[in-house]
Write a protein that holds these residues in place. Structure first.
Motif, PDB file in Angstrom:
ATOM      1  N   ASN A 126       0.870  -1.169   0.000  1.00  0.00           N
ATOM      2  CA  ASN A 126       0.000   0.000   0.000  1.00  0.00           C
ATOM      3  C   ASN A 126       0.914   1.227   0.000  1.00  0.00           C
ATOM      4  O   ASN A 126       1.493   1.564   1.033  1.00  0.00           O
ATOM      5  CB  ASN A 126      -0.890  -0.012   1.252  1.00  0.00           C
ATOM      6  CG  ASN A 126      -1.850   1.155   1.279  1.00  0.00           C
ATOM      7  OD1 ASN A 126      -1.730   2.088   0.477  1.00  0.00           O
ATOM      8  ND2 ASN A 126      -2.803   1.119   2.197  1.00  0.00           N
TER       9      ASN A 126
ATOM     10  N   LYS B 272      -8.313   0.215   0.864  1.00  0.00           N
ATOM     11  CA  LYS B 272      -7.004  -0.225   0.359  1.00  0.00           C
ATOM     12  C   LYS B 272      -6.330  -1.172   1.347  1.00  0.00           C
ATOM     13  O   LYS B 272      -5.684  -2.136   0.954  1.00  0.00           O
ATOM     14  CB  LYS B 272      -6.110   0.976   0.069  1.00  0.00           C
ATOM     15  CG  LYS B 272      -6.664   1.836  -1.061  1.00  0.00           C
ATOM     16  CD  LYS B 272      -5.740   2.965  -1.381  1.00  0.00           C
ATOM     17  CE  LYS B 272      -6.390   4.018  -2.268  1.00  0.00           C
ATOM     18  NZ  LYS B 272      -6.910   3.510  -3.512  1.00  0.00           N
ATOM     19  N   CYS B 273      -6.490  -0.887   2.652  1.00  0.00           N
ATOM     20  CA  CYS B 273      -5.922  -1.779   3.676  1.00  0.00           C
ATOM     21  C   CYS B 273      -6.564  -3.171   3.563  1.00  0.00           C
ATOM     22  O   CYS B 273      -5.879  -4.192   3.579  1.00  0.00           O
ATOM     23  CB  CYS B 273      -6.200  -1.250   5.078  1.00  0.00           C
ATOM     24  SG  CYS B 273      -5.608   0.418   5.380  1.00  0.00           S
TER      25      CYS B 273
ATOM     26  N   SER C 161      -0.037  -3.611  -6.086  1.00  0.00           N
ATOM     27  CA  SER C 161      -0.206  -2.346  -5.379  1.00  0.00           C
ATOM     28  C   SER C 161      -1.685  -2.025  -5.269  1.00  0.00           C
ATOM     29  O   SER C 161      -2.479  -2.370  -6.146  1.00  0.00           O
ATOM     30  CB  SER C 161       0.507  -1.237  -6.151  1.00  0.00           C
ATOM     31  OG  SER C 161       0.176   0.010  -5.613  1.00  0.00           O
ATOM     32  N   THR C 162      -2.040  -1.340  -4.200  1.00  0.00           N
ATOM     33  CA  THR C 162      -3.444  -0.942  -4.034  1.00  0.00           C
ATOM     34  C   THR C 162      -3.755   0.312  -4.845  1.00  0.00           C
ATOM     35  O   THR C 162      -4.909   0.720  -4.926  1.00  0.00           O
ATOM     36  CB  THR C 162      -3.748  -0.637  -2.545  1.00  0.00           C
ATOM     37  OG1 THR C 162      -2.804   0.323  -2.075  1.00  0.00           O
ATOM     38  CG2 THR C 162      -3.680  -1.883  -1.712  1.00  0.00           C
TER      39      THR C 162
ATOM     40  N   SER D 223      -5.514  -4.642   7.550  1.00  0.00           N
ATOM     41  CA  SER D 223      -4.854  -5.436   6.505  1.00  0.00           C
ATOM     42  C   SER D 223      -4.440  -6.800   7.047  1.00  0.00           C
ATOM     43  O   SER D 223      -4.543  -7.813   6.347  1.00  0.00           O
ATOM     44  CB  SER D 223      -3.664  -4.688   5.901  1.00  0.00           C
ATOM     45  OG  SER D 223      -2.695  -4.420   6.883  1.00  0.00           O
TER      46      SER D 223
ATOM     47  N   LEU E  96      -5.637  -5.057   0.246  1.00  0.00           N
ATOM     48  CA  LEU E  96      -4.213  -5.283  -0.032  1.00  0.00           C
ATOM     49  C   LEU E  96      -3.850  -6.768  -0.201  1.00  0.00           C
ATOM     50  O   LEU E  96      -3.292  -7.158  -1.232  1.00  0.00           O
ATOM     51  CB  LEU E  96      -3.398  -4.624   1.093  1.00  0.00           C
ATOM     52  CG  LEU E  96      -1.912  -4.888   1.163  1.00  0.00           C
ATOM     53  CD1 LEU E  96      -1.198  -4.296  -0.031  1.00  0.00           C
ATOM     54  CD2 LEU E  96      -1.328  -4.294   2.445  1.00  0.00           C
TER      55      LEU E  96
END
Ligand code: FES
Length: 157
Positions: free
Chosen positions: A43, A134-135, A155-156, A75, A138
């Protein structure tokens, strides 16, 4: 408070407990010996990085999965739930699950998405917070990269 409000709150509490439990006691944490598929997920917003390991047998079934690295509670809980959930799945089922999880957690999915994401529903609250999406996603991006044998880091962004 109506009965419906009460059960929604109870469900939210249960989900919160499930996430905290997986964040504090992550399942399948560590390096996997002899993985057949691996990928890093990063991230870039925070620099957190998780490495996902999978062992897939000759029939295309995930027989073991582990992860290591550093990440926030969301995450790590998501990676723990991912490994718990995908062990025993065929790789095509895991990829279908990836699509369902990412679309449900990001809130961009089709309401009629037929895949039941099971315990991962606990993370659906993140859809209100784009940075947390995004967390939560991931490790799932890393799963896709690993199963696709992509060499690059997922990648996020
Ligand atoms: Fe870095 Fe969540 S804050 S992955």
């Amino acid at each position: 408070m109506t009965d419906e409000d009460k059960s929604t709150n109870e469900l939210r509490d249960l989900y919160r407990e499930l996430i905290l439990d997986h964040a504090r006691n992550p399942r399948h944490f560590g390096r996997l010996d002899d993985p057949t598929h691996t990928a890093d997920g990063i991230n870039p917003l925070c620099g957190d990085k998780l490495k996902m390991y999978f062992r897939v047998d000759g029939s295309g079934r995930i027989v073991d999965a582990k992860f290591e690295g550093t990440g926030c509670a969301i995450s790590v809980a998501s990676a723990s739930l991912l490994t718990d959930t995908t062990i025993g799945m065929r790789t095509d089922e895991a990829m279908q699950f990836f699509s369902a999880v990412v679309s449900k957690l990001s809130g961009k999915g089709d309401e009629a998405e037929p895949t039941d994401i099971g315990k991962l529903k606990a993370l659906e609250g993140v859809k209100e917070f784009p940075a947390r999406v995004k967390c939560a996603t991931l490790p799932w991006h890393a799963l896709r990269s690993a199963l696709n044998n992509d060499d690059k880091t997922a990648s996020t962004e």
